[in-house]
Design a protein around this motif. Structure first.
Motif, mmCIF file in Angstrom:
data_model
loop_
_atom_site.group_PDB
_atom_site.id
_atom_site.type_symbol
_atom_site.label_atom_id
_atom_site.label_comp_id
_atom_site.label_asym_id
_atom_site.label_seq_id
_atom_site.Cartn_x
_atom_site.Cartn_y
_atom_site.Cartn_z
ATOM 1 N N PHE A 1 19.736 53.083 33.072
ATOM 2 C CA PHE A 1 21.153 53.067 33.437
ATOM 3 C C PHE A 1 21.825 54.357 32.978
ATOM 4 O O PHE A 1 21.549 54.867 31.897
ATOM 5 C CB PHE A 1 21.848 51.866 32.786
ATOM 6 N N ARG A 2 22.725 54.866 33.818
ATOM 7 C CA ARG A 2 23.487 56.061 33.456
ATOM 8 C C ARG A 2 24.953 55.836 33.807
ATOM 9 O O ARG A 2 25.272 55.386 34.908
ATOM 10 C CB ARG A 2 22.963 57.293 34.218
ATOM 11 N N TRP A 3 25.823 56.177 32.870
ATOM 12 C CA TRP A 3 27.245 56.039 33.141
ATOM 13 C C TRP A 3 27.720 57.084 34.142
ATOM 14 O O TRP A 3 28.527 56.809 35.017
ATOM 15 C CB TRP A 3 28.044 56.179 31.838
ATOM 16 N N ASP A 4 27.249 58.318 33.980
ATOM 17 C CA ASP A 4 27.659 59.423 34.852
ATOM 18 C C ASP A 4 29.184 59.558 34.915
ATOM 19 O O ASP A 4 29.781 59.691 35.990
ATOM 20 C CB ASP A 4 27.094 59.229 36.270
ATOM 21 N N ARG A 5 29.826 59.514 33.753
ATOM 22 C CA ARG A 5 31.286 59.615 33.703
ATOM 23 C C ARG A 5 31.718 60.604 32.613
ATOM 24 O O ARG A 5 32.695 60.374 31.900
ATOM 25 C CB ARG A 5 31.915 58.248 33.450
ATOM 26 N N GLU A 6 30.987 61.720 32.518
ATOM 27 C CA GLU A 6 31.281 62.682 31.458
ATOM 28 C C GLU A 6 32.723 63.193 31.523
ATOM 29 O O GLU A 6 33.394 63.336 30.497
ATOM 30 C CB GLU A 6 30.304 63.859 31.543
ATOM 31 N N ALA A 7 33.209 63.480 32.733
ATOM 32 C CA ALA A 7 34.572 63.990 32.869
ATOM 33 C C ALA A 7 35.590 62.964 32.361
ATOM 34 O O ALA A 7 36.587 63.322 31.713
ATOM 35 C CB ALA A 7 34.859 64.343 34.331
ATOM 36 N N TYR A 8 35.327 61.698 32.612
ATOM 37 C CA TYR A 8 36.242 60.645 32.169
ATOM 38 C C TYR A 8 36.224 60.520 30.653
ATOM 39 O O TYR A 8 37.265 60.356 30.015
ATOM 40 C CB TYR A 8 35.849 59.323 32.822
#
Length: 224
Positions: A37-44
């Protein structure tokens, strides 16, 4: 002599055969859901960090109204979630996640609303678990939504309380299930006969299993 030579030759031949590698064993392919699983929400996450820095500099008086509005937004999202059945991809769950994570920045900056934030997590956890009773939790969508809501929410709570070590709640209560079995109250918690008490160990291998999973968490396994 010829007989001894024949035996020696047979032994040498057998030894030579044993050195020949066998065929590669058949290994079944990984299941379709075996993807990390990856959130992929670094900017957030970076935006939340900036929001926390701004709120910390402003102080509790300046952020109190924003925190109250955030708690109200989370409560409204939870009301929507408990009013009807939803699937894992329902926008109502995305709205709840966004509202809860966004609120974490101001709560981490000021502890006055920490209790309300923790209570909101307890309510969110219960609502999502009830919704998941009809989900296909073997599929990626159901598993990811449960992970995002339950573990993600827990991580947000822990991150907020780490900024206020003097305000850490001693206990996060779950749903009080009715039981007719004998019970005793221990540190304010009612313990029933038949309850299973689980403690967290400190073995490095357990930590490796917990973090090396497709869904990294704080716990690895339970043995009974």
């Amino acid at each position: 002599m010829p007989r001894r030579l024949a035996i020696a030759a047979a032994i040498l031949l057998l030894a030579a055969l044993l050195t020949v590698p066998g065929p590669e064993p058949h290994v079944s392919p990984a299941p379709a859901r075996g993807m990390p699983f990856r959130w992929d929400r670094e900017a957030y996450w970076h935006a939340l960090e900036r929001r926390y820095v701004t709120a910390s500099a402003a102080g509790c008086t300046a952020t109190a109204a924003a925190t109250s509005r955030g708690l109200a937004r989370v409560a409204a999202a939870l009301d929507t979630l408990t009013a009807r059945a939803v699937e894992p991809a329902d926008p109502a769950l995305d709205a709840l996640e966004e509202a809860y994570f966004t609120l974490s920045a101001t709560v981490a900056a000021c502890p006055t609303q920490l209790d309300g934030y923790v209570t909101a997590y307890e309510r969110m956890r219960e609502a999502v678990k009830r919704q998941s009773a009809t989900w296909d939790v073997a599929g990626a969508a159901g598993r990811e939504r449960l992970y995002r809501a339950l573990y993600g929410g827990r991580a947000a709570v822990e991150e907020a309380i780490l900024h206020h070590p003097d305000s850490i709640p001693a206990l996060l209560l779950g749903r009080q299930e009715p039981s007719a079995t004998p019970s005793a109250t221990v540190h304010g918690v009612t313990i029933h006969s038949g309850d299973i008490l689980v403690s967290r160990g400190g073995a490095p291998t357990s930590a490796l299993i917990a973090r090396g999973s497709d869904y990294p968490g704080n716990f690895s396994h339970v043995g009974l």
